[in-house]
Design a protein around this motif. Structure first.
Motif, PDB file in Angstrom:
ATOM      1  N   ALA A 217      36.732  18.215  44.747  1.00 32.77           N
ATOM      2  CA  ALA A 217      37.936  19.048  44.686  1.00 32.77           C
ATOM      3  C   ALA A 217      37.844  20.065  43.554  1.00 32.77           C
ATOM      4  O   ALA A 217      38.192  21.246  43.726  1.00 32.77           O
ATOM      5  CB  ALA A 217      39.166  18.162  44.514  1.00 32.77           C
ATOM      6  N   TYR A 218      37.360  19.625  42.408  1.00 30.28           N
ATOM      7  CA  TYR A 218      37.279  20.514  41.246  1.00 30.28           C
ATOM      8  C   TYR A 218      36.323  21.675  41.504  1.00 30.28           C
ATOM      9  O   TYR A 218      36.651  22.842  41.230  1.00 30.28           O
ATOM     10  CB  TYR A 218      36.834  19.713  40.022  1.00 30.28           C
ATOM     11  N   HIS A 219      35.151  21.389  42.036  1.00 28.43           N
ATOM     12  CA  HIS A 219      34.170  22.449  42.261  1.00 28.43           C
ATOM     13  C   HIS A 219      34.557  23.343  43.440  1.00 28.43           C
ATOM     14  O   HIS A 219      34.209  24.531  43.456  1.00 28.43           O
ATOM     15  CB  HIS A 219      32.775  21.847  42.434  1.00 28.43           C
ATOM     16  N   TYR A 220      35.275  22.782  44.419  1.00 28.11           N
ATOM     17  CA  TYR A 220      35.838  23.636  45.472  1.00 28.11           C
ATOM     18  C   TYR A 220      36.785  24.657  44.852  1.00 28.11           C
ATOM     19  O   TYR A 220      36.736  25.855  45.160  1.00 28.11           O
ATOM     20  CB  TYR A 220      36.582  22.789  46.508  1.00 28.11           C
ATOM     21  N   ASP A 221      37.659  24.193  43.975  1.00 30.50           N
ATOM     22  CA  ASP A 221      38.635  25.074  43.342  1.00 30.50           C
ATOM     23  C   ASP A 221      37.937  26.151  42.518  1.00 30.50           C
ATOM     24  O   ASP A 221      38.407  27.292  42.452  1.00 30.50           O
ATOM     25  CB  ASP A 221      39.569  24.245  42.450  1.00 30.50           C
ATOM     26  N   SER A 222      36.814  25.815  41.902  1.00 27.04           N
ATOM     27  CA  SER A 222      36.047  26.808  41.148  1.00 27.04           C
ATOM     28  C   SER A 222      35.371  27.800  42.096  1.00 27.04           C
ATOM     29  O   SER A 222      35.340  29.008  41.830  1.00 27.04           O
ATOM     30  CB  SER A 222      34.990  26.115  40.286  1.00 27.04           C
ATOM     31  N   PHE A 223      34.848  27.303  43.207  1.00 28.27           N
ATOM     32  CA  PHE A 223      34.105  28.143  44.147  1.00 28.27           C
ATOM     33  C   PHE A 223      34.982  29.219  44.781  1.00 28.27           C
ATOM     34  O   PHE A 223      34.540  30.360  44.985  1.00 28.27           O
ATOM     35  CB  PHE A 223      33.485  27.271  45.243  1.00 28.27           C
ATOM     36  N   ILE A 224      36.226  28.893  45.109  1.00 35.22           N
ATOM     37  CA  ILE A 224      37.068  29.847  45.826  1.00 35.22           C
ATOM     38  C   ILE A 224      37.568  30.977  44.937  1.00 35.22           C
ATOM     39  O   ILE A 224      38.043  32.000  45.448  1.00 35.22           O
ATOM     40  CB  ILE A 224      38.275  29.149  46.491  1.00 35.22           C
ATOM     41  N   GLN A 225      37.429  30.854  43.621  1.00 38.10           N
ATOM     42  CA  GLN A 225      37.884  31.910  42.730  1.00 38.10           C
ATOM     43  C   GLN A 225      36.896  33.078  42.748  1.00 38.10           C
ATOM     44  O   GLN A 225      35.710  32.913  43.033  1.00 38.10           O
ATOM     45  CB  GLN A 225      38.056  31.365  41.324  1.00 38.10           C
ATOM     46  N   HIS A 226      37.393  34.268  42.426  1.00 37.26           N
ATOM     47  CA  HIS A 226      36.555  35.459  42.476  1.00 37.26           C
ATOM     48  C   HIS A 226      37.095  36.483  41.484  1.00 37.26           C
ATOM     49  O   HIS A 226      38.278  36.458  41.126  1.00 37.26           O
ATOM     50  CB  HIS A 226      36.560  36.038  43.905  1.00 37.26           C
ATOM     51  N   LYS A 227      36.206  37.371  41.054  1.00 37.89           N
ATOM     52  CA  LYS A 227      36.650  38.446  40.173  1.00 37.89           C
ATOM     53  C   LYS A 227      37.612  39.366  40.910  1.00 37.89           C
ATOM     54  O   LYS A 227      37.699  39.353  42.149  1.00 37.89           O
ATOM     55  CB  LYS A 227      35.445  39.233  39.663  1.00 37.89           C
ATOM     56  N   LYS A 228      38.307  40.219  40.194  1.00 40.95           N
ATOM     57  CA  LYS A 228      39.353  41.056  40.756  1.00 40.95           C
ATOM     58  C   LYS A 228      38.802  42.012  41.817  1.00 40.95           C
ATOM     59  O   LYS A 228      37.787  42.670  41.622  1.00 40.95           O
ATOM     60  CB  LYS A 228      40.050  41.859  39.662  1.00 40.95           C
ATOM     61  N   THR A 229      39.469  42.051  42.959  1.00 40.12           N
ATOM     62  CA  THR A 229      39.170  43.002  44.032  1.00 40.12           C
ATOM     63  C   THR A 229      40.497  43.534  44.563  1.00 40.12           C
ATOM     64  O   THR A 229      41.560  43.224  44.029  1.00 40.12           O
ATOM     65  CB  THR A 229      38.393  42.328  45.192  1.00 40.12           C
ATOM     66  N   ASP A 230      40.432  44.300  45.636  1.00 37.21           N
ATOM     67  CA  ASP A 230      41.653  44.813  46.254  1.00 37.21           C
ATOM     68  C   ASP A 230      42.197  43.868  47.319  1.00 37.21           C
ATOM     69  O   ASP A 230      43.114  44.233  48.073  1.00 37.21           O
ATOM     70  CB  ASP A 230      41.390  46.182  46.899  1.00 37.21           C
ATOM     71  N   PHE A 231      41.636  42.646  47.388  1.00 43.74           N
ATOM     72  CA  PHE A 231      42.028  41.701  48.422  1.00 43.74           C
ATOM     73  C   PHE A 231      42.390  40.355  47.804  1.00 43.74           C
ATOM     74  O   PHE A 231      41.841  39.953  46.777  1.00 43.74           O
ATOM     75  CB  PHE A 231      40.907  41.523  49.451  1.00 43.74           C
ATOM     76  N   LEU A 232      43.335  39.683  48.463  1.00 39.68           N
ATOM     77  CA  LEU A 232      43.751  38.343  48.048  1.00 39.68           C
ATOM     78  C   LEU A 232      43.701  37.417  49.256  1.00 39.68           C
ATOM     79  O   LEU A 232      43.775  37.857  50.400  1.00 39.68           O
ATOM     80  CB  LEU A 232      45.172  38.366  47.485  1.00 39.68           C
ATOM     81  N   THR A 233      43.601  36.125  48.976  1.00 39.45           N
ATOM     82  CA  THR A 233      43.630  35.133  50.044  1.00 39.45           C
ATOM     83  C   THR A 233      44.239  33.840  49.526  1.00 39.45           C
ATOM     84  O   THR A 233      44.312  33.609  48.310  1.00 39.45           O
ATOM     85  CB  THR A 233      42.207  34.861  50.586  1.00 39.45           C
ATOM     86  N   ILE A 234      44.681  33.002  50.454  1.00 40.01           N
ATOM     87  CA  ILE A 234      45.087  31.635  50.129  1.00 40.01           C
ATOM     88  C   ILE A 234      44.037  30.732  50.775  1.00 40.01           C
ATOM     89  O   ILE A 234      44.163  30.364  51.943  1.00 40.01           O
ATOM     90  CB  ILE A 234      46.506  31.317  50.641  1.00 40.01           C
ATOM     91  N   PRO A 235      42.974  30.384  50.043  1.00 42.61           N
ATOM     92  CA  PRO A 235      41.829  29.684  50.653  1.00 42.61           C
ATOM     93  C   PRO A 235      42.185  28.363  51.309  1.00 42.61           C
ATOM     94  O   PRO A 235      41.578  27.976  52.312  1.00 42.61           O
ATOM     95  CB  PRO A 235      40.872  29.486  49.470  1.00 42.61           C
ATOM     96  N   SER A 236      43.148  27.638  50.755  1.00 43.83           N
ATOM     97  CA  SER A 236      43.528  26.334  51.305  1.00 43.83           C
ATOM     98  C   SER A 236      44.795  26.439  52.151  1.00 43.83           C
ATOM     99  O   SER A 236      45.463  25.438  52.401  1.00 43.83           O
ATOM    100  CB  SER A 236      43.726  25.321  50.175  1.00 43.83           C
ATOM    101  N   GLY A 237      45.094  27.643  52.599  1.00 45.38           N
ATOM    102  CA  GLY A 237      46.285  27.860  53.411  1.00 45.38           C
ATOM    103  C   GLY A 237      46.060  27.589  54.880  1.00 45.38           C
ATOM    104  O   GLY A 237      45.019  27.054  55.292  1.00 45.38           O
ATOM    105  N   ARG A 238      47.000  27.992  55.678  1.00 45.17           N
ATOM    106  CA  ARG A 238      47.019  27.686  57.107  1.00 45.17           C
ATOM    107  C   ARG A 238      45.781  28.194  57.834  1.00 45.17           C
ATOM    108  O   ARG A 238      45.213  27.507  58.683  1.00 45.17           O
ATOM    109  CB  ARG A 238      48.282  28.300  57.719  1.00 45.17           C
ATOM    110  N   LYS A 239      45.351  29.422  57.519  1.00 42.94           N
ATOM    111  CA  LYS A 239      44.214  30.028  58.222  1.00 42.94           C
ATOM    112  C   LYS A 239      42.958  30.091  57.356  1.00 42.94           C
ATOM    113  O   LYS A 239      41.983  30.749  57.716  1.00 42.94           O
ATOM    114  CB  LYS A 239      44.590  31.425  58.724  1.00 42.94           C
TER     115      LYS A 239
END
Length: 302
Positions: A217-239
């Motif tokens: 869980a911890y490394h998943y949470d680290s993996f989904i993070q990213h430097k600033k871009t013009d896009f956002l996501t909810i990685p663990s969300g519905r889609k």
């Protein structure tokens, strides 16, 4: 995607077995009243510390289509930018939310029920079938999702989304294997298709358990993070990662809405956000397609 299919299969099984039960109308009303009190406490803390928390998922849909809870739904989904998510966790770890709550979230010291932050009300029960033997809190809960910067739509985004989805699937498989649960096994083995999927999860969980679920869980949470871009996501969300990747200005700055008489924030372009998740979101789905939540045990003090 297997994770989405598993959720749909769980809903089908809930209709076809007597292991789980729906909340009664009275219980659902009590649950929603508790969730509103929890929401007020969370909003109060966020307002005090200039944290922009928004309704997401079904709660955002409920605010726009029903001015509150979706009538047949009874949960509460919130979202925070990664910066505010980190800030909020530090606050609640310091006790800023008060002693009546407990929480879990991915970190390298303690295990987490989910791949995102959950806040539970002590002294209540809202026990899901996967939780019977787990050490995690089993009270009424609010889900809070991190909203992360994402790679722009394209092949790199799809690759990262694919890896994050597989990672999440393996993490949950290890969780189920780490806390074996006979009731859940009986439930999943109530038909051939779900039994096959359960056996696959159990095998993957066994193979992956060389690494504790806490670290998955911890490394998943680290993996989904990213430097600033013009896009956002909810990685663990519905889609999931790629399916929820949208222009950042669709999420923030947030806009005001009303949820059960409470002023809340929702994504800035709520129409684009909800269309991405639900398509024709103002249409009321037929009864057989309405998502419900089923529990093993429920209790709230009057």
């Amino acid at each position: 995607m297997a994770i989405k299919e598993d959720r749909e299969l769980m809903t089908q099984l809930a209709h076809s077995t007597n292991i789980l039960r729906e909340l009664t109308d009275n219980e659902s009303l009590k649950l929603k009243n508790v969730l509103l009190k929890m929401l007020n406490d969370i909003l109060s803390l966020c307002n005090k510390h200039n944290i922009d928390i928004i309704l997401v998922g079904g709660s955002a849909l409920g605010a726009i289509r029903h001015n509150g809870f979706i009538p047949w739904d009874d949960d509460l989904d919130l979202g925070l930018s990664r910066a505010d998510y980190t800030k909020f966790i530090k606050l609640i770890e310091s006790g800023a939310l008060g002693s009546k709550y407990e929480f879990t979230y991915p970190n390298n010291k303690t295990d987490s029920k989910n791949l995102f932050l959950k806040i539970f009300l002590k002294g209540s029960k809202n026990v899901e079938i996967t939780d019977i033997t787990s050490p995690f809190p089993k009270g009424i809960f609010v889900d809070i999702f991190p909203i992360d910067y994402a790679l722009p739509p394209g092949w790199k985004n799809k690759i990262k989304g694919f890896i994050s989805n597989i990672w999440a699937y393996l993490s949950v498989s290890v969780l189920f294997y780490q806390y074996p649960n006979k009731e859940y096994e009986n439930f999943m083995c109530s038909n051939n298709e779900s039994a096959k999927r359960f056996r696959i999860r159990k095998l993957l969980g066994k193979l992956g358990s060389i690494i504790p679920h806490r670290l998955w869980a911890y490394h998943y949470d680290s993996f989904i993070q990213h430097k600033k871009t013009d896009f956002l996501t909810i990685p663990s969300g519905r889609k999931h990662y790629s399916g929820e990747t949208l222009n950042a200005n669709i999420f923030f700055p947030s806009k005001k809405a009303v949820f059960e008489g409470i002023q809340v924030n929702v994504p800035n372009n709520i129409d684009a956000y909800l269309k991405n998740l639900y398509g024709h979101y103002m249409d009321i789905p037929p009864i057989e397609k309405r998502e419900r939540h089923y529990v093993i045990d429920f209790m709230v003090n009057d």
